[in-house]
Design a protein around this motif. Structure first.
Motif, mmCIF file in Angstrom:
data_model
loop_
_atom_site.group_PDB
_atom_site.id
_atom_site.type_symbol
_atom_site.label_atom_id
_atom_site.label_comp_id
_atom_site.label_asym_id
_atom_site.label_seq_id
_atom_site.Cartn_x
_atom_site.Cartn_y
_atom_site.Cartn_z
ATOM 1 N N TYR A 161 11.037 -12.264 -6.917
ATOM 2 C CA TYR A 161 10.083 -11.492 -7.333
ATOM 3 C C TYR A 161 8.243 -11.143 -6.865
ATOM 4 O O TYR A 161 8.565 -12.201 -5.966
ATOM 5 C CB TYR A 161 9.487 -11.408 -9.088
ATOM 6 C CG TYR A 161 9.120 -13.919 -8.834
ATOM 7 C CD1 TYR A 161 7.662 -14.080 -8.031
ATOM 8 C CD2 TYR A 161 9.954 -14.434 -8.579
ATOM 9 C CE1 TYR A 161 7.078 -15.048 -8.064
ATOM 10 C CE2 TYR A 161 9.101 -15.393 -9.057
ATOM 11 C CZ TYR A 161 8.223 -15.972 -9.134
ATOM 12 O OH TYR A 161 8.380 -17.690 -8.947
ATOM 13 N N MET A 162 7.850 -10.425 -6.871
ATOM 14 C CA MET A 162 6.061 -10.108 -6.309
ATOM 15 C C MET A 162 5.792 -10.986 -7.758
ATOM 16 O O MET A 162 4.901 -10.786 -8.194
ATOM 17 C CB MET A 162 6.456 -8.925 -6.511
ATOM 18 C CG MET A 162 4.865 -8.521 -5.415
ATOM 19 S SD MET A 162 4.892 -8.910 -3.843
ATOM 20 C CE MET A 162 5.474 -7.724 -2.701
ATOM 21 N N ASP A 163 4.583 -12.108 -6.751
ATOM 22 C CA ASP A 163 4.352 -12.688 -7.691
ATOM 23 C C ASP A 163 2.658 -12.350 -7.794
ATOM 24 O O ASP A 163 1.998 -12.700 -5.850
ATOM 25 C CB ASP A 163 3.937 -14.390 -7.683
ATOM 26 C CG ASP A 163 3.147 -15.535 -8.613
ATOM 27 O OD1 ASP A 163 3.390 -14.549 -9.521
ATOM 28 O OD2 ASP A 163 3.083 -16.685 -8.259
ATOM 29 N N ARG A 164 1.615 -12.440 -8.541
ATOM 30 C CA ARG A 164 0.140 -11.889 -8.916
ATOM 31 C C ARG A 164 -0.562 -13.159 -8.829
ATOM 32 O O ARG A 164 -0.104 -14.243 -9.107
ATOM 33 C CB ARG A 164 -0.872 -11.257 -9.489
ATOM 34 C CG ARG A 164 0.937 -9.290 -8.410
ATOM 35 C CD ARG A 164 0.062 -8.632 -9.410
ATOM 36 N NE ARG A 164 0.635 -7.015 -9.064
ATOM 37 C CZ ARG A 164 0.799 -5.117 -10.159
ATOM 38 N NH1 ARG A 164 -0.152 -5.737 -11.220
ATOM 39 N NH2 ARG A 164 1.137 -4.744 -8.901
ATOM 40 N N PRO A 241 -1.167 -18.811 -8.445
ATOM 41 C CA PRO A 241 0.558 -17.584 -8.582
ATOM 42 C C PRO A 241 0.461 -17.411 -10.140
ATOM 43 O O PRO A 241 0.447 -18.343 -10.735
ATOM 44 C CB PRO A 241 1.799 -18.517 -7.821
ATOM 45 C CG PRO A 241 0.344 -18.947 -6.812
ATOM 46 C CD PRO A 241 -0.257 -19.558 -7.697
ATOM 47 N N SER A 242 1.222 -16.539 -10.818
ATOM 48 C CA SER A 242 1.204 -16.013 -12.168
ATOM 49 C C SER A 242 1.758 -17.153 -12.478
ATOM 50 O O SER A 242 2.377 -17.420 -13.866
ATOM 51 C CB SER A 242 1.741 -14.377 -12.388
ATOM 52 O OG SER A 242 2.617 -14.573 -11.767
ATOM 53 N N ARG A 262 -5.761 -7.208 -6.210
ATOM 54 C CA ARG A 262 -4.691 -7.746 -6.520
ATOM 55 C C ARG A 262 -3.840 -8.326 -5.740
ATOM 56 O O ARG A 262 -3.770 -7.956 -4.922
ATOM 57 C CB ARG A 262 -4.022 -6.910 -7.454
ATOM 58 C CG ARG A 262 -4.390 -6.350 -8.196
ATOM 59 C CD ARG A 262 -3.499 -5.398 -8.834
ATOM 60 N NE ARG A 262 -3.346 -4.063 -10.398
ATOM 61 C CZ ARG A 262 -3.532 -5.278 -11.834
ATOM 62 N NH1 ARG A 262 -3.305 -6.120 -11.890
ATOM 63 N NH2 ARG A 262 -3.847 -4.516 -12.338
ATOM 64 N N GLU A 264 -1.126 -10.537 -3.929
ATOM 65 C CA GLU A 264 -0.148 -10.466 -4.167
ATOM 66 C C GLU A 264 0.899 -10.624 -3.371
ATOM 67 O O GLU A 264 0.742 -10.281 -1.885
ATOM 68 C CB GLU A 264 1.275 -9.392 -4.994
ATOM 69 C CG GLU A 264 0.316 -7.971 -4.628
ATOM 70 C CD GLU A 264 0.918 -7.235 -5.511
ATOM 71 O OE1 GLU A 264 1.195 -7.295 -6.249
ATOM 72 O OE2 GLU A 264 1.342 -6.049 -4.957
ATOM 73 N N ARG A 265 1.617 -11.531 -3.228
ATOM 74 C CA ARG A 265 2.756 -12.096 -1.960
ATOM 75 C C ARG A 265 4.244 -12.289 -3.028
ATOM 76 O O ARG A 265 4.421 -12.871 -3.700
ATOM 77 C CB ARG A 265 2.947 -12.555 -1.785
ATOM 78 C CG ARG A 265 3.431 -14.027 -0.351
ATOM 79 C CD ARG A 265 2.539 -13.235 0.847
ATOM 80 N NE ARG A 265 3.140 -12.959 1.905
ATOM 81 C CZ ARG A 265 3.050 -14.870 2.668
ATOM 82 N NH1 ARG A 265 1.770 -15.297 2.205
ATOM 83 N NH2 ARG A 265 3.518 -15.180 3.843
ATOM 84 N N ARG A 266 5.277 -11.834 -1.972
ATOM 85 C CA ARG A 266 6.786 -11.892 -2.413
ATOM 86 C C ARG A 266 7.062 -13.722 -2.262
ATOM 87 O O ARG A 266 6.933 -13.907 -1.026
ATOM 88 C CB ARG A 266 7.614 -11.105 -1.640
ATOM 89 C CG ARG A 266 8.904 -10.458 -2.520
ATOM 90 C CD ARG A 266 9.336 -9.932 -1.538
ATOM 91 N NE ARG A 266 9.535 -8.848 -0.944
ATOM 92 C CZ ARG A 266 9.550 -7.898 -1.324
ATOM 93 N NH1 ARG A 266 10.162 -7.395 -2.224
ATOM 94 N NH2 ARG A 266 8.955 -6.490 -0.476
ATOM 95 N N HIS A 303 1.554 -8.973 -16.154
ATOM 96 C CA HIS A 303 1.098 -8.144 -14.933
ATOM 97 C C HIS A 303 0.667 -6.655 -15.851
ATOM 98 O O HIS A 303 0.037 -5.863 -15.339
ATOM 99 C CB HIS A 303 1.275 -7.434 -14.069
ATOM 100 C CG HIS A 303 1.858 -9.071 -13.602
ATOM 101 N ND1 HIS A 303 3.208 -9.315 -12.770
ATOM 102 C CD2 HIS A 303 1.265 -10.275 -13.130
ATOM 103 C CE1 HIS A 303 2.866 -10.037 -11.956
ATOM 104 N NE2 HIS A 303 1.922 -10.891 -11.936
#
Length: 303
Positions: A161-164, A241-242, A262, A264-266, A303
């Motif tokens: 997932y892409m975490d924000r 990270p979320s 924002r 974010e990183r995968r 998000h």
């Protein structure tokens, strides 16, 4: 000398009869005789003394008998061990995961894996992202979980997932009443960060450099749990990270969306591109991917 010959030798030694040994092995007497003859030719001499009435071991046959028993026992044990590992009745797998994942999502996935394969041991290495990459590359673990490598042909990356990043604030902070907060607003408070060389810390510094300059840190710690507790006790604010939201809540802190920018990183699963996973590692990989897919919809709501 091969396993078939040794089994034939052991059967004749126990029965002292080619006819009875052939029945036990489901071989015709001529086929059994040829197998024993081939073994004797390979070794260089007779193992049995044969007469029309009896069969007995030669001295060389007596020497071979206990060795044959041990060799066949080892062979059978090896076959059974590998069969159990291939069918996941037994096994072991090692995985490295960065702390934010290891302390939050990984336990629930391991529970699913344990329920399916209760006799497979899992060794978890809770290390920073850079060490995850190193352990995978040096084959110290078969699987790693962390941020997507910027470039690496040697690794196969499967995104989860892409975490924000989200803001972490005390529950009694005025910011806690907001649905989202900007970095400019957050950084007006004392900031609590993970210590270097944490990938989370480095990612934040790189993302904020252009717009906000050097990150000013009031407190820092190696552990996310310590950071959450510091925030909960009013020492400052942080960003994580979320996937750490639930952990922060349990520690008494409050999380809100974080914007401008924002960050974010995968996050995903890594393995060596040229490595064939063990059966246990392949099974764990499938469980991790399945659990990540189930969690994505829940994360999207944050998000």
């Amino acid at each position: 000398m091969n396993v078939k010959q040794l089994r034939a030798f052991l059967a004749v030694s126990q029965c002292l009869s080619f006819a009875q040994a052939g029945e036990r092995l489901h071989l015709s007497q001529p086929a059994l005789s040829l197998t024993i003859k081939s073994l004797e030719e390979d070794l260089g001499g007779p193992l049995f003394s044969r007469t029309t009435r009896s069969v007995s071991l030669t001295p060389e046959g007596e020497t071979l008998l206990p060795l044959a028993r041990q060799l066949l026992a080892d062979w059978d044990n090896t076959e059974e061990l590998l069969r159990q590992r291939f069918t996941l009745q037994l096994g072991k797998v090692s995985i490295a995961a960065m702390p934010s994942f290891a302390g939050n999502w990984l336990p629930s996935a391991l529970k699913v894996f344990r329920d399916r394969y209760p006799r497979v041991n899992v060794a978890v290495h809770d290390v920073i992202n850079e060490q995850v990459l190193e352990m995978v590359r040096h084959r110290r673990v078969e699987l790693g979980i962390g941020f997507e490598p910027e470039s690496s042909n040697s690794l196969l990356f499967t995104p989860f997932y892409m975490d924000r990043f989200v803001a972490v604030v005390p529950v009694d902070s005025p910011l806690a009443e907001r649905e989202e907060v900007t970095w400019s607003e957050l950084l007006q408070e004392d900031f609590i960060a993970l210590q270097r060389p944490s990938a989370v810390r480095l990612l934040l510094e790189q993302a904020l450099q252009a717009q906000h300059g050097k990150l000013s840190v009031a407190f820092e710690s190696h552990q996310l749990a310590t950071i959450g507790r510091m925030v909960a006790n009013g020492l400052g604010v942080s960003a994580v990270p979320s996937l750490c939201v639930q952990q922060m809540r349990e520690l008494g802190a409050h999380c809100i969306a974080l914007i401008e920018p924002r960050i974010e990183r995968r996050i995903g699963l890594m393995m060596l591109a040229d490595h064939t996973l063990s059966t246990a590692a392949q099974a764990l990989r499938e469980v991790l991917i399945g659990c990540a897919q189930e969690q994505v919809s829940g994360m999207a709501r944050l998000h």
